[in-house]
Write an enzyme that holds these catalytic residues in place. Structure first.
Site, PDB file in Angstrom:
ATOM      1  N   ARG A  47      43.263  43.835  42.424  1.00 58.32           N
ATOM      2  CA  ARG A  47      42.472  42.709  41.989  1.00 58.32           C
ATOM      3  C   ARG A  47      43.209  41.560  41.767  1.00 58.32           C
ATOM      4  NH1 ARG A  47      36.240  43.964  39.886  1.00 58.32           N
ATOM      5  NH2 ARG A  47      35.773  45.649  41.619  1.00 58.32           N
ATOM      6  N   ASP A 148      24.800  33.841  35.390  1.00 56.38           N
ATOM      7  CA  ASP A 148      26.695  34.967  35.557  1.00 56.38           C
ATOM      8  C   ASP A 148      27.631  34.124  35.465  1.00 56.38           C
ATOM      9  OD1 ASP A 148      26.115  38.041  37.212  1.00 56.38           O
ATOM     10  OD2 ASP A 148      28.442  37.055  37.402  1.00 56.38           O
TER      11      ASP A 148
END
Length: 295
Positions: A47, A148
């Site tokens: 990632r 979030d």
């Protein structure tokens, strides 16, 4: 130290040693409270290698040095987004939604629900659908606040557009009632109906922040499948901050593998990973029992 990822020609693109991994673990823990296990090393490399390519930085050490040096860098947001896991679906852990429906049918006046780890939006939209069905209207007096830490998923959620396979497990009636099917260039996608989207507001929020901008009292809080990424002291601190935001009869929904009883005296289990606030007497009994065990 061996490098961890290979290009198509078999050569490693970036060196990523255990010291780099430990630095990443320390940074994401301090920034977002996420505790990465040793088994996540390959995932972290994969990632963050994308961030090195995107920024033109040639080594993990240089990239991490930059983050530590520039604490207000916009790259911090990308770094956090890259390491946030966003597994979700409509009506995930389906047993919670009949409990929510039963709860809101007993309420009078406005209903407020906080979805504290909303990901790409499937969970808060499922909450809104449940309330609409329970109250028999597409325009209930409802506010769902969906938050979030990952700003990328919030952008997706606010649009309310999904590939049609995301709703294939929903009944045909639910799809017809709550979604618009795409046509022409948009064929193969669905969009949440505007009436439903208006019931949900999406906002960035880091549960680790010392102060939350969330205010008022909620009839229910969904905090599902996010606590598993935090250690117990962090879980305890977050749960403590939930308490003043909950009405006396509010419900707290947890993920299927999460157990809050061992990290907080403020809640008791109602059943099926649903919690309610413990009374003052119940809290004191738990504290006394803990003190006795320590002794």
């Amino acid at each position: 130290m061996a490098k961890l990822s290979e290009r198509s020609d078999g050569e490693k693109e970036f060196e990523f040693n255990h010291r780099d991994f430990d630095r990443v673990r320390d940074l994401i823990y301090k920034r977002a409270g996420i505790s990465l296990s040793e088994s996540k090393q390959e995932m972290v490399y994969s990632r963050l290698a994308r961030r090195l390519r995107a920024t033109g930085i040639s080594s993990f050490a240089t990239y991490l040095n930059m983050l530590e040096r520039e604490v207000s860098s916009p790259e911090w947001e990308s770094f956090t987004n890259a390491l946030t896991t966003n597994l979700t679906s409509f009506f995930r852990e389906e047993h919670h939604f009949p409990i929510l429906a039963e709860h809101v049918r007993k309420k009078h006046g406005a209903i407020r629900i906080w979805c504290s780890a909303s990901s790409t939006g499937e969970e808060p939209y499922s909450i809104a659908m449940t309330v609409c069905e329970a109250l028999g209207t597409m325009s209930p007096h409802l506010q769902v606040i969906a938050t979030d830490i990952d700003t990328n998923v919030l952008a997706t959620a606010s649009k309310g557009v999904y590939s049609v396979d995301r709703v294939e497990k929903l009944s045909a009636e639910r799809v017809r009632k709550f979604f618009l099917k795409g046509k022409g260039r948009n064929e193969g996608s669905v969009m949440v109906r505007p009436e439903l989207r208006e019931l949900v507001s999406f906002e960035p929020l880091n549960l680790l922040d010392e102060r939350w901008h969330i205010q008022g009292e909620f009839d229910a809080i969904f905090c599902r499948n996010v606590m598993i990424y935090f250690d117990k002291p962090t879980q305890s601190a977050i749960l403590k901050k939930f308490v003043p935001l909950m009405k006396s009869d509010a419900l707290l929904f947890a993920g299927h593998s999460e157990n809050f009883l061992y990290v907080s005296n403020d809640f008791k289990l109602r059943g099926k990973t649903v919690y309610v606030l413990a009374s003052a007497d119940e809290r004191q009994k738990k504290i006394n029992a803990h003190d006795l065990n320590k002794g």
